[in-house]
Design a protein around this motif. Sequence first.
Motif, PDB file in Angstrom:
ATOM      1  N   ALA A  15       0.825  -1.214   0.000  1.00 55.58           N
ATOM      2  CA  ALA A  15       0.000   0.000   0.000  1.00 55.58           C
ATOM      3  C   ALA A  15       0.856   1.259   0.000  1.00 55.58           C
ATOM      4  CB  ALA A  15      -0.938   0.006   1.201  1.00 55.58           C
ATOM      5  N   ASN A  16       1.954   1.219   0.703  1.00 50.44           N
ATOM      6  CA  ASN A  16       2.787   2.407   0.795  1.00 50.44           C
ATOM      7  C   ASN A  16       3.698   2.603  -0.413  1.00 50.44           C
ATOM      8  OD1 ASN A  16       2.464   3.967   3.481  1.00 50.44           O
ATOM      9  ND2 ASN A  16       2.145   1.825   3.953  1.00 50.44           N
ATOM     10  N   LYS A  17       3.733   1.616  -1.289  1.00 52.71           N
ATOM     11  CA  LYS A  17       4.466   1.785  -2.546  1.00 52.71           C
ATOM     12  C   LYS A  17       3.569   2.366  -3.624  1.00 52.71           C
ATOM     13  CE  LYS A  17       8.003  -1.562  -1.681  1.00 52.71           C
ATOM     14  NZ  LYS A  17       8.500  -2.897  -1.803  1.00 52.71           N
ATOM     15  N   ASN A  18       2.288   2.456  -3.324  1.00 52.18           N
ATOM     16  CA  ASN A  18       1.314   2.989  -4.258  1.00 52.18           C
ATOM     17  C   ASN A  18       0.856   4.348  -3.734  1.00 52.18           C
ATOM     18  OD1 ASN A  18      -0.903   3.608  -5.808  1.00 52.18           O
ATOM     19  ND2 ASN A  18      -1.890   1.628  -5.565  1.00 52.18           N
ATOM     20  N   THR A  19       1.173   5.403  -4.446  1.00 56.08           N
ATOM     21  CA  THR A  19       0.850   6.745  -3.968  1.00 56.08           C
ATOM     22  C   THR A  19      -0.652   7.027  -3.961  1.00 56.08           C
ATOM     23  OG1 THR A  19       1.152   7.629  -6.195  1.00 56.08           O
ATOM     24  CG2 THR A  19       3.059   7.721  -4.706  1.00 56.08           C
ATOM     25  N   ARG A 104      -4.805  -6.841  -5.664  1.00 56.55           N
ATOM     26  CA  ARG A 104      -5.292  -6.381  -6.963  1.00 56.55           C
ATOM     27  C   ARG A 104      -6.819  -6.250  -6.980  1.00 56.55           C
ATOM     28  NH1 ARG A 104      -4.369 -10.357  -9.476  1.00 56.55           N
ATOM     29  NH2 ARG A 104      -6.418 -10.963 -10.134  1.00 56.55           N
ATOM     30  N   GLU A 105      -7.508  -7.212  -6.405  1.00 57.54           N
ATOM     31  CA  GLU A 105      -8.971  -7.224  -6.473  1.00 57.54           C
ATOM     32  C   GLU A 105      -9.644  -6.422  -5.349  1.00 57.54           C
ATOM     33  OE1 GLU A 105     -11.022  -8.589  -8.909  1.00 57.54           O
ATOM     34  OE2 GLU A 105      -9.120  -8.817  -9.977  1.00 57.54           O
ATOM     35  N   ILE A 151     -11.718 -15.124  -5.449  1.00 57.21           N
ATOM     36  CA  ILE A 151     -11.077 -13.906  -5.941  1.00 57.21           C
ATOM     37  C   ILE A 151     -10.361 -14.293  -7.227  1.00 57.21           C
ATOM     38  CG2 ILE A 151      -9.223 -12.246  -5.480  1.00 57.21           C
ATOM     39  CD1 ILE A 151     -10.076 -12.369  -2.518  1.00 57.21           C
ATOM     40  N   LYS A 152     -10.533 -13.492  -8.232  1.00 58.55           N
ATOM     41  CA  LYS A 152      -9.975 -13.808  -9.545  1.00 58.55           C
ATOM     42  C   LYS A 152      -8.454 -13.940  -9.471  1.00 58.55           C
ATOM     43  CE  LYS A 152      -9.925 -12.306 -14.290  1.00 58.55           C
ATOM     44  NZ  LYS A 152     -10.134 -11.238 -15.231  1.00 58.55           N
TER      45      LYS A 152
END
Length: 186
Positions: A15-19, A104-105, A151-152
């Motif tokens: 989560a913290n790598k995704n702004t 991802r999902e 979950i896909k």
Amino acid sequence: MANVFDVADFFIDIANKNTDDTLTNLKLNKLLYYAQGEYLARTGKPLFDDEIQAWDYGPVVPVIYYKYKRNNANEITPITDISPEYSFEVFSFEELSVLLDVVREKGQYTGYKLISMTHSESPWKNAYKPNLKGTIISNDSLMEFFSSHPIKKFEISKKVKRLKKIPKQDYYSNEDEQWKDIENED
């Protein structure tokens, strides 16, 4: 087998790598629920040993809730909240596949959206007792639900052909010279 703290650290790290994403205690607990359920459905074994309980705001892993309670509704950050020993290498291929699929999902949703999603799902609905904190959501109920509501899985298409040579219409010889100039600068 991973432990719940490793799994929590994984979600915090991602989560913290995704702004565009923030991870709160509330959202983290819902992701743990989805990871446990999906792993049970795929393998028949739990991802971690800690119990998941049906609380007012959805599924909660108490040891994780209390660890991050001090954050209140604020973001959990890797600087202060991930174990210094954390490494994604502790996960097996199957564990990592499930965790990435869950991110991802389900990671795209806010904590409050995840509350509404989990409140409509049978593992939480069947275990929840108003004003009775601590009712356990059984692994059997998770396995049953996620077996019929998976979950896909992310799968790389087998239709992608390996490129052996750049097609002529996409090749520009003058670019070779530009790259040589850059290489010579080093």
